[in-house]
Design an enzyme around this catalytic site. Structure first.
Site, PDB file in Angstrom:
ATOM      1  CD  GLN A 313      -2.644   1.642   0.402  1.00  0.00           C
ATOM      2  OE1 GLN A 313      -3.135   0.768  -0.315  1.00  0.00           O
ATOM      3  NE2 GLN A 313      -2.933   2.927   0.252  1.00  0.00           N
ATOM      4  CD  GLU A 314       2.493   3.573   3.895  1.00  0.00           C
ATOM      5  OE1 GLU A 314       2.560   4.523   3.104  1.00  0.00           O
ATOM      6  OE2 GLU A 314       2.019   3.682   5.037  1.00  0.00           O
TER       7      GLU A 314
END
Ligand code: GLU
EC number: 4.2.2.n1
Length: 486
Positions: A313-314
């Site tokens: 996600q990051e």
């Protein structure tokens, strides 16, 4: 003469009446299909062993069909006994056999050709048959484009039936059927270029797209169709009625929808492009960092797949990722967080992962004790994203609304209000992009779900070999750092 024959007629009537009574009595004694199952105390179900239906993971039996049919068995107070068929012909042949399964729950389309071999329940999932091709090849766009291609489908499947129908209009069309493969094999064969095309249901593709980066939808072949459970054709309606009542209840109380979300919802979040991008990254990027995720997970007592999901996600697992706001590295740490977590070089993936792991545990420890797992993990992720102060504000607003501030389902509804003056002006920490943590948590949960499937032992064979994600045997016995799923 007349009297005698009248007597005989009367006798005959009596005998007939007695006969009918006996027949009725014997009919009344004959238990219905449902009564037989209940008397036995066991619901015998036949299915296919595939990710979209039924498989074993480290926690035991699972799969969409399994979970749905387990609820049905539980509702009836029956023990569930699952059998898997080697192929679809065998599956239908076994229905109605003495001591055989009474129900087939196997992602089956209630097709016209099957009306002789089974009776179907109400549909519980709408799917679309899709022609699948390999990225980089010329994309077929209509049935005539299928001519001259190597096409393989499951033997005895609704898709074989569809192609047989199509061949009537397009006699030059050729295709093969195999009883030796499952849908995952068909997709892999397209992915690897062993066949040109296959035809599968949209739910099967949704489930498997994340494993096969080269697989693409060419076009939908026909309209959507309902998946349904099947019972033997000769049975009375009692079992089928009970099934239909159950499916209707599951539809109304939302449990069916939740199950669909859990198994197929990630495609809604990722989109198909996102799904095959994820598959690519799973093959190309994750293996480089898997060891670091596992190690950081072990040190901090968290599930490594959760950390990996956060990392995706990051930064999409990119160690040199940077953003305008000054966050950096695979786990996108701020300078302050990195320093507090003892990270000297944020661009070093090992350090970044270790820092991120330590930080999420730290954030989780700050949460009020009233928030229990699994919600606790979702709150921790939200706090990681938006900050503990804002999350606390949202919890207070949640409580003021009469909702439960310890339930993620409730707080996520309120969080977006932190971006509206009317609401944030009343809070302690003020404005926040409150919608972001909601997306953040939702995405991570999806990635986490996918990683959980991908690292299941029975998926180790073909797909795992293809993805290089795991060395064979790694998942046979869960390594010690694998905590139970959230
Ligand atoms: N739904 C298919 C059928 O009813 C089986 C699974 C598939 O081929 O995608 O035959």
């Amino acid at each position: 003469m007349f009297a005698q024959s009248a007597f005989r007629t009367r006798c005959a009537h009596w005998l007939l009446a007695i006969g009918i009574l006996l027949l009725l009595a014997s009919c009344a004694e004959e238990p219905s299909a449902l009564e037989r199952v209940k008397a036995e105390g066991v619901l015998r179900v036949i299915t296919r062993n595939s990710p979209a239906t039924y498989f074993q993971d480290r926690n035991g039996e699972t799969g969409f069909e399994y979970e749905l049919v387990k609820r049905f068995a539980d509702d009836l107070g029956l023990e569930l006994q699952i059998e898997t068929a080697d192929n679809l012909d065998e599956l239908f042949a076994s229905l109605g056999k003495e001591q055989g399964p009474v129900l087939a729950a196997a992602g089956l389309v209630a097709s016209d050709g099957r009306q002789q071999v089974a009776r179907f329940s109400l549909p519980y999932l709408q799917v679309t048959p899709q022609i699948i091709y390999r990225d980089g090849q010329r994309r077929p766009t209509r049935p005539a484009d299928l001519i001259g291609k190597r096409i393989l489908v499951l033997k005895g499947s609704s898709h074989a039936e569809q192609l047989a129908g199509l061949k009537v209009q397009l006699p030059e069309l050729n295709y093969e059927e195999s009883a030796e493969v499952e849908v995952v094999d068909l997709l892999r064969m397209v992915d690897e270029g062993q066949i040109d095309l296959t035809l599968v249901d949209s739910n099967e593709l949704a489930m498997n797209q994340v494993y096969f980066p080269n697989v693409r939808v060419a076009f939908d072949l026909g309209d959507s169709q309902g998946l349904a459970w099947a019972v033997a054709p000769g049975e009375d309606s009692s079992l089928l009625d009970e099934i239909n009542n159950f499916l209707e209840r599951a539809q109304h109380n939302g449990s069916l929808q939740r199950l669909k979300e859990r198994y197929y919802g990630h495609v809604d979040v990722l989109g198909y492009v996102g799904a095959y991008t994820f598959a690519k990254h799973l093959q190309q990027r994750l293996p480089r960092y898997e060891k670091d995720f596992r190690q950081a997970a072990q040190t901090n007592r968290v599930d490594w797949r959760l950390l990996a999901a956060m990392g995706y996600q990051e930064s999409l697992w990119q160690p040199t990722a940077t953003s305008k706001t000054g966050v950096r590295g695979l786990m996108m740490l701020t300078l302050r967080t990195a320093q507090a977590m003892g990270v000297s070089n944020r661009l070093d993936p090992k350090q970044s992962i270790a820092g991120g792991a330590k930080y999420i545990v730290h954030v989780k420890d700050q949460l009020p004790a009233s928030i229990k797992e699994p919600d606790r993990t979702w709150f921790a992720l939200a706090a990681y994203n938006v900050g503990g102060g804002h999350l606390e504000d949202a919890r207070k607003l949640t409580e003021a609304e009469g909702l439960n501030p310890d339930k993620w389902l409730d707080v996520q509804k309120i969080l977006p209000r932190l971006a509206q003056k009317q609401w944030y002006s009343k809070t302690r920490y003020g404005y926040a992009r409150g919608g972001e943590p909601v997306h953040f948590v939702r995405n991570i949960r999806r990635y986490y779900d996918i990683l959980t499937w991908v690292t299941q032992p029975q998926l180790e064979g073909a797909q795992m070999a293809a993805s290089n994600l795991h060395t064979p045997g790694v998942n046979k016995t869960p390594p010690p750092e694998e905590l139970p799923p959230l």
